[in-house]
Motif scaffolding. Structure first.
Motif, PDB file in Angstrom:
ATOM      1  N   HIS A   1       0.717  -1.207  -0.188  1.00 24.48           N
ATOM      2  CA  HIS A   1      -0.011   0.083   0.053  1.00 24.48           C
ATOM      3  C   HIS A   1       0.860   1.280   0.042  1.00 24.48           C
ATOM      4  O   HIS A   1       2.061   1.278   0.490  1.00 24.48           O
ATOM      5  N   SER A   2       0.193   2.399  -0.599  1.00 26.77           N
ATOM      6  CA  SER A   2       1.091   3.481  -0.552  1.00 26.77           C
ATOM      7  C   SER A   2       0.951   4.118   0.862  1.00 26.77           C
ATOM      8  O   SER A   2       0.245   3.865   1.738  1.00 26.77           O
TER       9      SER A   2
ATOM     10  N   GLU B   1       0.365   7.221   1.913  1.00 26.33           N
ATOM     11  CA  GLU B   1      -0.796   8.140   1.985  1.00 26.33           C
ATOM     12  C   GLU B   1      -1.886   7.246   2.580  1.00 26.33           C
ATOM     13  O   GLU B   1      -2.813   7.596   3.585  1.00 26.33           O
ATOM     14  N   ASP B   2      -2.093   5.950   1.897  1.00 28.57           N
ATOM     15  CA  ASP B   2      -3.382   5.176   2.436  1.00 28.57           C
ATOM     16  C   ASP B   2      -3.016   4.524   3.583  1.00 28.57           C
ATOM     17  O   ASP B   2      -3.880   4.507   4.427  1.00 28.57           O
TER      18      ASP B   2
ATOM     19  N   ALA C   1      -3.895   7.467   6.277  1.00 27.98           N
ATOM     20  CA  ALA C   1      -5.173   7.639   6.288  1.00 27.98           C
ATOM     21  C   ALA C   1      -5.865   6.424   7.078  1.00 27.98           C
ATOM     22  O   ALA C   1      -6.992   6.707   7.748  1.00 27.98           O
ATOM     23  N   ALA C   2      -5.546   5.166   6.993  1.00 31.49           N
ATOM     24  CA  ALA C   2      -6.143   4.066   7.644  1.00 31.49           C
ATOM     25  C   ALA C   2      -5.855   4.098   8.858  1.00 31.49           C
ATOM     26  O   ALA C   2      -6.898   3.982   9.668  1.00 31.49           O
TER      27      ALA C   2
ATOM     28  N   LYS D   1      -8.233   6.820  10.468  1.00 29.97           N
ATOM     29  CA  LYS D   1      -9.449   6.416  10.501  1.00 29.97           C
ATOM     30  C   LYS D   1      -9.546   5.366  11.534  1.00 29.97           C
ATOM     31  O   LYS D   1     -10.818   5.561  12.152  1.00 29.97           O
TER      32      LYS D   1
END
Length: 537
Positions: free
Chosen positions: A410-411, A413-414, A417-418, A421
């Motif tokens: 995964h990047s 950024e992801d 963000a995860a 979240k």
């Protein structure tokens, strides 16, 4: 304009006041101090947080000499207030060689006896422990010239009236008696008539009590998602120190457990705690180890902490007096304060009665959405992430294998963000609506409800729309179609307010009749016309 330098008090006391940072007296201080200095009995009617401690503390410290005997006795309802008053008097007497001593239950009486034998000039104590010392003859009041009853109505509520009378009978000689109370119930008036000599009365009006620095708001919340709504509100506020009020001891314990499980720095204060437990909680609150103190009205008596930025009524107060008393615990000493109240649909009428009594309308605000909370907390999260990276230690190495593995798939950024979240997962899993009424046969964007009464209880469209409007806070014209039959009624309301209508009217009363409200079933293909149909009031 009056200044402390205008009062006829000694230079050492004036110097102490200046060092404490005070320049202009509060309304109760400006009115009470000159009258108290005259030497007669005084009744001061003022709420907690108006500066009444200094209003009697300044004249007491000014009058007391350095001779080693008890010259002044101050009675308070709780140990917390006794400690608070003692601390204030110590600051005021910093340039005079006098000693103040707080005495209260829960502390070693032997320690208190030893201190009294060494000689103190001012004793501040709770009625029960003061009376105990009098009976042991370890506290002599025969030469005391000043008696102060602080928060007399609170002492009355806590059942101390007989102890106070016994103490006052022990002070034989001429004395000056000062009585301070937020309210003047008959028992307090009777006490003043019996033990005070032609007292002068000092009052401050409501405008001076409920300081304009206290902003007040209420949030309309659903009972079933009340904790989640509270978390959204807390997360969207910049809280330094706050008090959360619950109605019961059980409510305090349950809310403390729920918030602690969500990672909030809170602790509860209620009547079942031992004195050491209570002291421990209060110490954490005073030194800001916790953000919120959760308490009942009774447990919070005597708490006087200046830097409380927020008071939140998790449970709406029982009466207007309690509301005023609660919100007065913020906005102290010229600081800004915010008082927030959570109101469920079934409590809206109670809120209106409080507004009527305090002669003001409390503005409402929507519970913040998850988007609002994320936006509000972006800066704090950015700062926290940066600080965590800067303070990296050996623990960082523990996560390196996992980090490398995740970043292969995964990047960056992801992944970030995860992780962010995940912090809000409990919130996003509990959206405000909380209800799925399904297909009810209402018009587009409307939910249709069934009510189990109709013309048999004199139901009319006007009565029903006004009831919904008052309880839910929407205009009458927002209510949709109303079908009234002999023994039942159908009503349509907008989807966004349907949960509030459901909680407000379910098991309520209309025209004195107990009613039940449920989501309606979809309309049959052919439905007979109602006896009465309307969509307006």
């Amino acid at each position: 304009m009056t200044y402390f330098s205008d009062f006829q008090i000694s230079e050492p006391v004036k110097r102490a006041i200046k060092e404490m940072g005070f320049e202009e007296p509060s309304p109760i201080q400006a009115k009470a101090i000159p009258i108290i200095l005259e030497g007669g009995d005084v009744i001061g009617q003022a709420q907690t947080g108006t500066g009444k401690t200094a209003a009697f503390g300044i004249p007491v410290v000014d009058k007391v000499t350095e001779e080693r005997y008890v010259q002044a006795l101050i009675l308070t309802p709780t140990r917390e207030l006794a400690i608070q008053v003692s601390g204030e008097l110590q600051k005021l007497s910093t340039h005079k060689r006098i000693r103040t001593l707080p005495i209260y239950g829960g502390q070693s009486i032997g320690h208190q006896i030893k201190a009294l034998k060494q000689g103190v000039q001012v004793v501040i104590g709770t009625p029960g422990r003061v009376l105990d010392h009098i009976r042991r003859k370890t506290l002599q009041l025969d030469r005391a010239h000043t008696i102060v009853l602080d928060e007399a109505d609170e002492m009355l509520d806590m059942g101390f009236i007989e102890d106070i009378q016994s103490i006052l009978r022990e002070v034989k000689g001429a004395r000056q008696t000062l009585l301070f109370s937020a309210t003047m119930p008959p028992a307090i008036k009777k006490l003043s008539h019996r033990y005070m000599t032609t007292p002068k009365v000092v009052t401050i009006n409501k405008g001076e009590v409920t300081a304009p620095l206290i902003d007040q708001l209420y949030y309309k919340v659903l009972e079933r998602s009340k904790v989640d709504s509270l978390c959204r509100i807390i997360d969207s506020e910049e809280v330094d120190l706050g008090i959360l009020f619950c109605r019961t001891k059980k409510g305090v314990a349950e809310l403390a457990e729920a918030l602690q499980a969500r990672g909030y720095l809170v602790d509860g204060l209620h009547g079942d705690l031992t004195q050491p437990q209570r002291d421990s909680v209060m110490k954490k609150f005073r030194d800001s180890s916790i953000e919120f103190l959760i308490a009942t009205d009774v447990a919070a008596r005597g708490i006087d902490v200046d830097n409380v930025t927020h008071v939140i009524n998790y449970d709406i107060p029982q009466d207007p007096e309690s509301y005023v008393h609660r919100i007065g615990r913020t906005g102290r000493a010229g600081r800004a304060g915010l008082a927030l109240t959570l109101v469920t649909p079934r409590e809206m009428k109670h809120l209106r009665s409080i507004e009527h009594e305090i002669k003001m309308s409390i503005p409402s605000q929507e519970v913040p959405t998850i988007e609002d909370v994320v936006e509000k907390q972006q800066n704090s999260w950015r700062k926290l992430i940066s600080e965590t990276i800067d303070d990296r230690g050996k623990e960082f190495d523990l996560f390196s294998p996992l980090v490398e593995e995740v970043l292969q798939d995964h990047s960056a950024e992801d992944v970030v963000a995860a992780l962010l979240k995940l912090n809000f997962s409990s919130d996003s899993a509990n959206e405000e609506a909380g209800y799925n009424f399904g297909e009810t046969g209402g018009a587009k964007g409307m939910v249709r409800f069934f009510i189990n009464v109709g013309r048999n209880v004199n139901m009319t469209p006007k009565i029903l729309t006004e009831e919904i409007s008052e309880l839910v806070g929407i205009p009458s014209k927002a209510v949709g179609r109303i079908d009234i039959f002999e023994n039942f009624t159908f009503v349509e309301v907008p989807e966004e307010v349907a949960p509030f209508v459901y909680e407000a009217l379910r098991y309520s009363r209309i025209n004195g009749a107990r009613v039940n409200l449920e989501p309606a079933k979809p309309r049959p293909k052919r439905e007979r016309h109602p006896t009465k149909t309307s969509n307006s009031s």
